[in-house]
Design a protein around this motif. Sequence first.
Motif, mmCIF file in Angstrom:
data_model
loop_
_atom_site.group_PDB
_atom_site.id
_atom_site.type_symbol
_atom_site.label_atom_id
_atom_site.label_comp_id
_atom_site.label_asym_id
_atom_site.label_seq_id
_atom_site.Cartn_x
_atom_site.Cartn_y
_atom_site.Cartn_z
ATOM 1 N N GLN A 169 39.658 83.775 22.095
ATOM 2 C CA GLN A 169 39.812 82.594 22.919
ATOM 3 C C GLN A 169 41.241 82.058 22.887
ATOM 4 O OE1 GLN A 169 36.990 80.221 20.451
ATOM 5 N NE2 GLN A 169 37.660 81.926 19.223
ATOM 6 N N LEU A 170 42.108 82.705 22.114
ATOM 7 C CA LEU A 170 43.494 82.239 22.066
ATOM 8 C C LEU A 170 44.292 82.863 23.203
ATOM 9 C CD1 LEU A 170 44.165 82.458 18.225
ATOM 10 C CD2 LEU A 170 43.625 80.434 19.574
ATOM 11 N N PHE A 171 45.371 82.186 23.589
ATOM 12 C CA PHE A 171 46.263 82.740 24.604
ATOM 13 C C PHE A 171 47.223 83.708 23.923
ATOM 14 C CE2 PHE A 171 45.505 78.256 26.030
ATOM 15 C CZ PHE A 171 44.542 78.590 26.975
ATOM 16 N N GLY A 172 47.027 84.989 24.180
ATOM 17 C CA GLY A 172 47.805 86.009 23.496
ATOM 18 C C GLY A 172 49.282 85.986 23.841
ATOM 19 N N HIS A 173 49.621 85.454 25.012
ATOM 20 C CA HIS A 173 51.020 85.467 25.431
ATOM 21 C C HIS A 173 51.797 84.270 24.893
ATOM 22 C CE1 HIS A 173 48.930 82.925 28.278
ATOM 23 N NE2 HIS A 173 50.084 82.405 28.609
ATOM 24 N N ARG A 174 51.113 83.371 24.200
ATOM 25 C CA ARG A 174 51.818 82.227 23.632
ATOM 26 C C ARG A 174 51.885 82.346 22.119
ATOM 27 N NH1 ARG A 174 49.998 76.891 27.017
ATOM 28 N NH2 ARG A 174 50.474 77.777 29.037
ATOM 29 N N ASP A 175 52.787 81.613 21.533
ATOM 30 C CA ASP A 175 52.826 81.594 20.082
ATOM 31 C C ASP A 175 51.798 80.586 19.567
ATOM 32 O OD1 ASP A 175 54.032 79.147 20.575
ATOM 33 O OD2 ASP A 175 56.034 79.790 19.988
ATOM 34 N N ALA B 74 50.963 75.775 8.030
ATOM 35 C CA ALA B 74 52.285 75.158 8.165
ATOM 36 C C ALA B 74 53.337 76.261 8.242
ATOM 37 C CB ALA B 74 52.550 74.247 6.972
ATOM 38 N N GLY B 75 54.257 76.125 9.173
ATOM 39 C CA GLY B 75 55.328 77.112 9.294
ATOM 40 C C GLY B 75 55.012 78.286 10.213
ATOM 41 N N TYR B 76 53.801 78.303 10.773
ATOM 42 C CA TYR B 76 53.405 79.424 11.641
ATOM 43 C C TYR B 76 53.671 79.153 13.120
ATOM 44 C CZ TYR B 76 51.114 82.123 7.984
ATOM 45 O OH TYR B 76 50.861 82.896 6.886
ATOM 46 N N GLN B 77 54.331 78.053 13.445
ATOM 47 C CA GLN B 77 54.512 77.643 14.841
ATOM 48 C C GLN B 77 54.961 78.764 15.766
ATOM 49 O OE1 GLN B 77 55.013 75.763 12.299
ATOM 50 N NE2 GLN B 77 54.725 73.601 12.755
ATOM 51 N N ARG B 78 55.946 79.524 15.323
ATOM 52 C CA ARG B 78 56.564 80.526 16.197
ATOM 53 C C ARG B 78 55.910 81.900 16.127
ATOM 54 N NH1 ARG B 78 58.742 78.159 20.274
ATOM 55 N NH2 ARG B 78 60.172 76.492 19.676
ATOM 56 N N ARG B 79 54.891 82.035 15.308
ATOM 57 C CA ARG B 79 54.247 83.331 15.142
ATOM 58 C C ARG B 79 53.482 83.712 16.412
ATOM 59 N NH1 ARG B 79 52.889 85.950 10.199
ATOM 60 N NH2 ARG B 79 54.077 84.415 9.008
ATOM 61 N N ARG B 80 53.603 84.958 16.790
ATOM 62 C CA ARG B 80 52.823 85.465 17.925
ATOM 63 C C ARG B 80 51.346 85.540 17.537
ATOM 64 N NH1 ARG B 80 54.561 84.946 22.550
ATOM 65 N NH2 ARG B 80 56.390 83.853 21.822
ATOM 66 N N VAL B 81 50.485 85.169 18.459
ATOM 67 C CA VAL B 81 49.055 85.191 18.180
ATOM 68 C C VAL B 81 48.569 86.611 17.865
ATOM 69 C CG1 VAL B 81 46.859 85.037 19.403
ATOM 70 C CG2 VAL B 81 48.373 83.064 19.319
ATOM 71 N N ARG B 82 49.146 87.573 18.542
ATOM 72 C CA ARG B 82 48.765 88.978 18.325
ATOM 73 C C ARG B 82 49.065 89.482 16.922
ATOM 74 N NH1 ARG B 82 48.535 89.976 23.915
ATOM 75 N NH2 ARG B 82 50.633 89.383 24.509
ATOM 76 N N GLN B 83 50.001 88.816 16.266
ATOM 77 C CA GLN B 83 50.397 89.267 14.923
ATOM 78 C C GLN B 83 49.580 88.601 13.822
ATOM 79 O OE1 GLN B 83 54.484 88.172 15.058
ATOM 80 N NE2 GLN B 83 55.129 90.022 16.138
ATOM 81 N N ALA C 111 42.437 74.617 14.995
ATOM 82 C CA ALA C 111 43.479 73.606 15.224
ATOM 83 C C ALA C 111 43.516 73.211 16.688
ATOM 84 C CB ALA C 111 44.841 74.144 14.779
ATOM 85 N N ARG C 112 43.365 74.200 17.554
ATOM 86 C CA ARG C 112 43.389 73.903 18.989
ATOM 87 C C ARG C 112 42.179 73.072 19.399
ATOM 88 N NH1 ARG C 112 43.472 78.568 23.391
ATOM 89 N NH2 ARG C 112 41.266 78.465 22.884
ATOM 90 N N ALA C 113 41.025 73.400 18.820
ATOM 91 C CA ALA C 113 39.828 72.615 19.126
ATOM 92 C C ALA C 113 39.997 71.175 18.648
ATOM 93 C CB ALA C 113 38.601 73.250 18.476
ATOM 94 N N LEU C 114 40.571 71.005 17.470
ATOM 95 C CA LEU C 114 40.777 69.654 16.936
ATOM 96 C C LEU C 114 41.811 68.888 17.750
ATOM 97 C CD1 LEU C 114 40.798 70.475 13.123
ATOM 98 C CD2 LEU C 114 39.025 69.220 14.357
ATOM 99 N N ALA C 115 42.783 69.617 18.306
ATOM 100 C CA ALA C 115 43.845 68.980 19.093
ATOM 101 C C ALA C 115 43.282 68.254 20.305
ATOM 102 C CB ALA C 115 44.870 70.025 19.540
ATOM 103 N N ALA C 116 42.166 68.731 20.778
ATOM 104 C CA ALA C 116 41.538 68.118 21.943
ATOM 105 C C ALA C 116 40.815 66.819 21.572
ATOM 106 C CB ALA C 116 40.576 69.106 22.594
#
Length: 226
Positions: free
Chosen positions: A85-91, A124-133, A145-150
Amino acid sequence: DDGLRMNAVTVRYGSTTVLSEVDLEVPRGEVLAVLGPSGCGKSTLLRTVAGLESLAAGEVRFDGRDLSGVPVHRRGFGMVFQDGQLFGHRDVAGNVEFALRMRGVGRKRRRAEVDRLLDLVGLAGYQRRRVRQLSGGQAQRVALARALAAEPRMLLLDEPLSGLDRALRDRLTVDLARLLSAEDSPTAVMVTHDLDEAFALADRVAVLHEGRVLQTDEPRRLWRAP
Ligand code: ADP
Ligand code: ADP
């Protein structure tokens, strides 16, 4: 009348009854674990609450309001379903940020919120990590985290810890327990086939068998196989 209520909910796929007259109640802020073997209807139950299934009978209410006719995106529920369910093209930050932008949170506050939420799920510190990695467990944390952000009124979790190795599962269990017991934490329904998971996280457990609720009780009161 705050929280979730299912009254005599029946769901069918064609001529097969998948949920049969399900009655459940989750008071605001509480966590209900739905437990049962594969195929008993757990995911269907979660999808029904989310608004992804149509009811053959019964009703789903939230905070006293009948949800029939309220579409998925209007229910204000956060969903952490299994895989993909994550956007693979975003970090990582971009994935969490998306939910904040949907809420109209300004750019500056978005950054701070992304940091806070990633901290909360131990990334913490994973902001720039690619989702695929990311590993499976890390991806599940990002989804959380994304669910909680909503800022959902309710969290729907489908086997949030399955498919993880033991160590990771233990760690995420602790994190989740802390999150879900925090003051103002959302009402939550969690599906699992793991009794330990239910014990660790839930205020109450509903045991589902062939689409019916067999028992609802506090985890410590459930009968346990020796
Ligand atoms: P669980 O999550 O407990 O494994 P599910 O809710 O996924 O159970 O499935 C409950 C039952 O409904 C199973 O018998 C499954 O085969 C059936 N089922 C699930 N989805 C569909 C579908 N789209 N069409 C027909 N039958 C389905
Ligand atoms: P998009 O590129 O999806 O259009 P924006 O232009 O609004 O999104 O910028 C969002 C980007 O900012 C995200 O993809 C992410 O890489 C970055 N970002 C947002 N919050 C943070 C943060 N707290 N730390 C690092 N990078 C962040």
